[in-house]
Scaffold this active site. Structure first.
Site, PDB file in Angstrom:
ATOM      1  N   GLY A   1       1.055  -1.257  -0.286  1.00 18.57           N
ATOM      2  CA  GLY A   1       0.026  -0.027  -0.165  1.00 18.57           C
ATOM      3  C   GLY A   1       0.693   1.142   0.077  1.00 18.57           C
ATOM      4  O   GLY A   1       1.898   1.261   0.165  1.00 18.57           O
TER       5      GLY A   1
ATOM      6  N   GLN B   1       3.223   9.966   1.420  1.00 19.63           N
ATOM      7  CA  GLN B   1       4.315   9.238   1.340  1.00 19.63           C
ATOM      8  C   GLN B   1       5.145   9.347  -0.282  1.00 19.63           C
ATOM      9  O   GLN B   1       6.225   9.189  -0.361  1.00 19.63           O
ATOM     10  CB  GLN B   1       4.255   7.642   1.284  1.00 19.63           C
ATOM     11  CG  GLN B   1       3.594   7.069   2.483  1.00 19.63           C
ATOM     12  CD  GLN B   1       3.740   5.278   2.484  1.00 19.63           C
ATOM     13  OE1 GLN B   1       2.851   5.173   1.978  1.00 19.63           O
ATOM     14  NE2 GLN B   1       4.548   4.752   2.624  1.00 19.63           N
TER      15      GLN B   1
ATOM     16  N   CYS C   1       6.837  -0.875   6.451  1.00 21.62           N
ATOM     17  CA  CYS C   1       6.238   0.478   5.569  1.00 21.62           C
ATOM     18  C   CYS C   1       7.380   0.983   4.368  1.00 21.62           C
ATOM     19  O   CYS C   1       8.426   0.982   4.837  1.00 21.62           O
ATOM     20  CB  CYS C   1       5.966   1.451   6.616  1.00 21.62           C
ATOM     21  SG  CYS C   1       5.506   2.900   5.761  1.00 21.62           S
TER      22      CYS C   1
ATOM     23  N   HIS D   1      -3.292   0.596   8.108  1.00 15.98           N
ATOM     24  CA  HIS D   1      -2.100   1.228   7.809  1.00 15.98           C
ATOM     25  C   HIS D   1      -2.027   2.605   7.062  1.00 15.98           C
ATOM     26  O   HIS D   1      -1.386   3.537   7.415  1.00 15.98           O
ATOM     27  CB  HIS D   1      -1.047  -0.002   7.407  1.00 15.98           C
ATOM     28  CG  HIS D   1       0.315   0.561   7.188  1.00 15.98           C
ATOM     29  ND1 HIS D   1       1.483  -0.077   7.845  1.00 15.98           N
ATOM     30  CD2 HIS D   1       1.053   1.393   6.284  1.00 15.98           C
ATOM     31  CE1 HIS D   1       2.490   0.842   7.339  1.00 15.98           C
ATOM     32  NE2 HIS D   1       2.145   1.451   6.328  1.00 15.98           N
ATOM     33  N   GLU D   2      -2.574   2.380   5.907  1.00 19.27           N
ATOM     34  CA  GLU D   2      -2.752   3.454   5.013  1.00 19.27           C
ATOM     35  C   GLU D   2      -3.559   4.613   5.629  1.00 19.27           C
ATOM     36  O   GLU D   2      -3.346   5.625   5.401  1.00 19.27           O
ATOM     37  CB  GLU D   2      -2.933   3.027   3.427  1.00 19.27           C
ATOM     38  CG  GLU D   2      -2.058   2.041   2.866  1.00 19.27           C
ATOM     39  CD  GLU D   2      -0.815   2.091   2.986  1.00 19.27           C
ATOM     40  OE1 GLU D   2      -0.199   3.376   2.994  1.00 19.27           O
ATOM     41  OE2 GLU D   2      -0.012   1.283   3.297  1.00 19.27           O
TER      42      GLU D   2
HETATM   43 NI    NI Z   1       3.239   2.811   5.362  1.00 18.86          NI
END
Ligand code: NI
Length: 160
Positions: free
Chosen positions: A46, A51, A88, A130-131
């Protein structure tokens, strides 16, 4: 097609809250396409827009089985629990065990601006959580049950 630079842990942008998309438009479509290319190249599950340096509530996920695009996602239901290994793309070399819901329901906009709901279980549920955390400036290790020891990291690298 464009591969974007992935921001790494330590950059303060990762701690900022991403902003709602007002109306999904051509710019958002392009961002989604570039994020998909970037995720595929990086080999991750993901990626959140923050990011790649864009503070927009936009996410792409690819578990290998399921591909999702999320715009302004909201997790509206969770159930069960899982404790699994998590990492991540912004935190290379860091791995931990996290506690996440086993199942989630997420409400999101489509590119066409329609509101839809998706269900996720196991890896997909973990990825959605998580995202979505990224959109609020959180990183997976903030609430990890524990981080892997150097010995465990060595074992993990051998296995990959
Ligand atoms: Ni991440």
């Amino acid at each position: 097609m464009a591969i974007l630079n992935i921001v790494k842990d330590g950059d303060e942008i990762l701690r900022k809250r991403s902003k709602e998309v007002q109306v999904p438009d051509e710019k958002i479509n392009q961002l989604l396409e570039d994020m998909k290319d970037t995720l595929a190249k990086a080999g991750g599950v993901g990626l959140a827009a923050v990011q790649v340096g864009k503070l927009k509530r936009v996410i792409v996920i690819d578990t290998g089985e399921t591909r999702l695009e999320l715009i302004n996602p909201k997790i509206i239901k969770t159930s069960g629990e899982q404790e699994e290994l998590e990492g991540c793309l912004s935190c290379p070399g860091q791995w931990g065990i996290t506690r996440r819901p086993m199942k989630v329901v997420v409400e999101t906009l489509t590119r066409e601006g329609k509101t839809v709901r998706y269900r996720g279980e196991e890896l997909l549920a973990k990825a959605i959580c998580h995202e979505c955390d990224h959109l609020d400036g959180k990183l997976f290790y903030d609430n990890a049950v524990r981080m892997l020891t150097p010995e465990e990291l060595e074992e993990l690298e051998k296995a990959q």
